[in-house]
Motif scaffolding. Structure first.
Motif, PDB file in Angstrom:
ATOM      1  N   GLY A  60      43.490  49.786  33.299  1.00 21.29           N
ATOM      2  CA  GLY A  60      44.751  49.250  32.661  1.00 21.29           C
ATOM      3  C   GLY A  60      44.361  47.986  31.975  1.00 21.29           C
ATOM      4  N   PRO A  61      43.603  46.886  32.338  1.00 20.08           N
ATOM      5  CA  PRO A  61      43.477  45.863  31.646  1.00 20.08           C
ATOM      6  C   PRO A  61      42.285  46.182  30.292  1.00 20.08           C
ATOM      7  CG  PRO A  61      43.028  45.355  33.844  1.00 20.08           C
ATOM      8  CD  PRO A  61      43.142  46.793  33.907  1.00 20.08           C
ATOM      9  N   LEU A  62      41.558  47.153  30.667  1.00 23.24           N
ATOM     10  CA  LEU A  62      40.704  47.714  29.289  1.00 23.24           C
ATOM     11  C   LEU A  62      41.186  48.080  28.214  1.00 23.24           C
ATOM     12  CD1 LEU A  62      37.593  48.973  31.438  1.00 23.24           C
ATOM     13  CD2 LEU A  62      37.687  46.977  30.167  1.00 23.24           C
ATOM     14  N   ALA A  63      42.261  49.089  28.568  1.00 27.30           N
ATOM     15  CA  ALA A  63      43.058  49.793  27.514  1.00 27.30           C
ATOM     16  C   ALA A  63      43.921  48.830  26.857  1.00 27.30           C
ATOM     17  CB  ALA A  63      43.668  51.142  28.313  1.00 27.30           C
ATOM     18  N   LYS A  64      44.357  47.993  27.636  1.00 32.12           N
ATOM     19  CA  LYS A  64      45.300  46.862  26.887  1.00 32.12           C
ATOM     20  C   LYS A  64      44.552  45.997  26.070  1.00 32.12           C
ATOM     21  CE  LYS A  64      48.923  43.542  28.101  1.00 32.12           C
ATOM     22  NZ  LYS A  64      49.401  43.018  29.163  1.00 32.12           N
TER      23      LYS A  64
END
Length: 166
Positions: A60-64
């Motif tokens: 999640g944090p990587l995509a964001k």
């Protein structure tokens, strides 16, 4: 129209290789659907819910950070069906080596015949993650080895707990 990519896999467990693909895919799409394959004939190490939680926490944090929103779903049918349900215009597939390419080219050809509106995009693995496979990670963890170089910290902790000797 929002550019949606579908990245399907078992993610059992999530590895640094998966994170590498998600990071790259986040640059190509505005919305990234991570589709966890659930097959009744297979006995995964982690439940679909556990895998979804690990994907949310790690990817999640990587995509964001790359500008993409993430959605995590499960499926037990064809990836082309999942792609259509989620309006994906591309399949994301990671490649580690020539063996992966041979298999993935066959898969891409079959998917293109069934869903010509969904383009397959191959993303080469970064050098540091090329040898990582979920199968090898599971084997190393089951034998008490250190998997921390191959998986995110939370996944290493879950693997250690899963294979802890009573």
């Amino acid at each position: 129209m929002i550019r949606t990519a579908l990245y399907a896999g078992s993610f059992d467990p999530v590895t640094n290789g998966h994170l590498d693909v998600v990071r790259q895919a986040g640059r190509l799409s505005q919305r990234l659907v991570l589709a966890i394959g659930v097959h009744p004939g297979k006995a995964p190490l982690f439940s679909a819910d556990e895998r979804a939680e690990l994907l949310r926490d790690t990817c999640g944090p990587l995509a964001k950070a790359e500008g993409a929103e993430i959605e995590i779903v499960t499926f037990d049918d064809l990836a082309v069906s999942v792609a259509r349900r989620h309006n994906a215009s591309m399949f994301i597939r990671g490649l580690r080596d020539g063996t992966d390419l041979d298999y993935e080219m066959q898969l891409a050809g079959m998917n293109a015949a069934m869903a010509p509106e969904v383009q397959t995009v191959f993303l080469p693995a970064s050098t540091g993650v090329r040898p990582i496979t979920a199968t090898l990670v599971r084997q190393i963890a089951a034998m008490g080895g250190d998997v921390s170089p191959f998986v995110p910290k939370i996944v290493a902790e879950r693997l250690t707990a899963r294979f802890a000797k009573p």
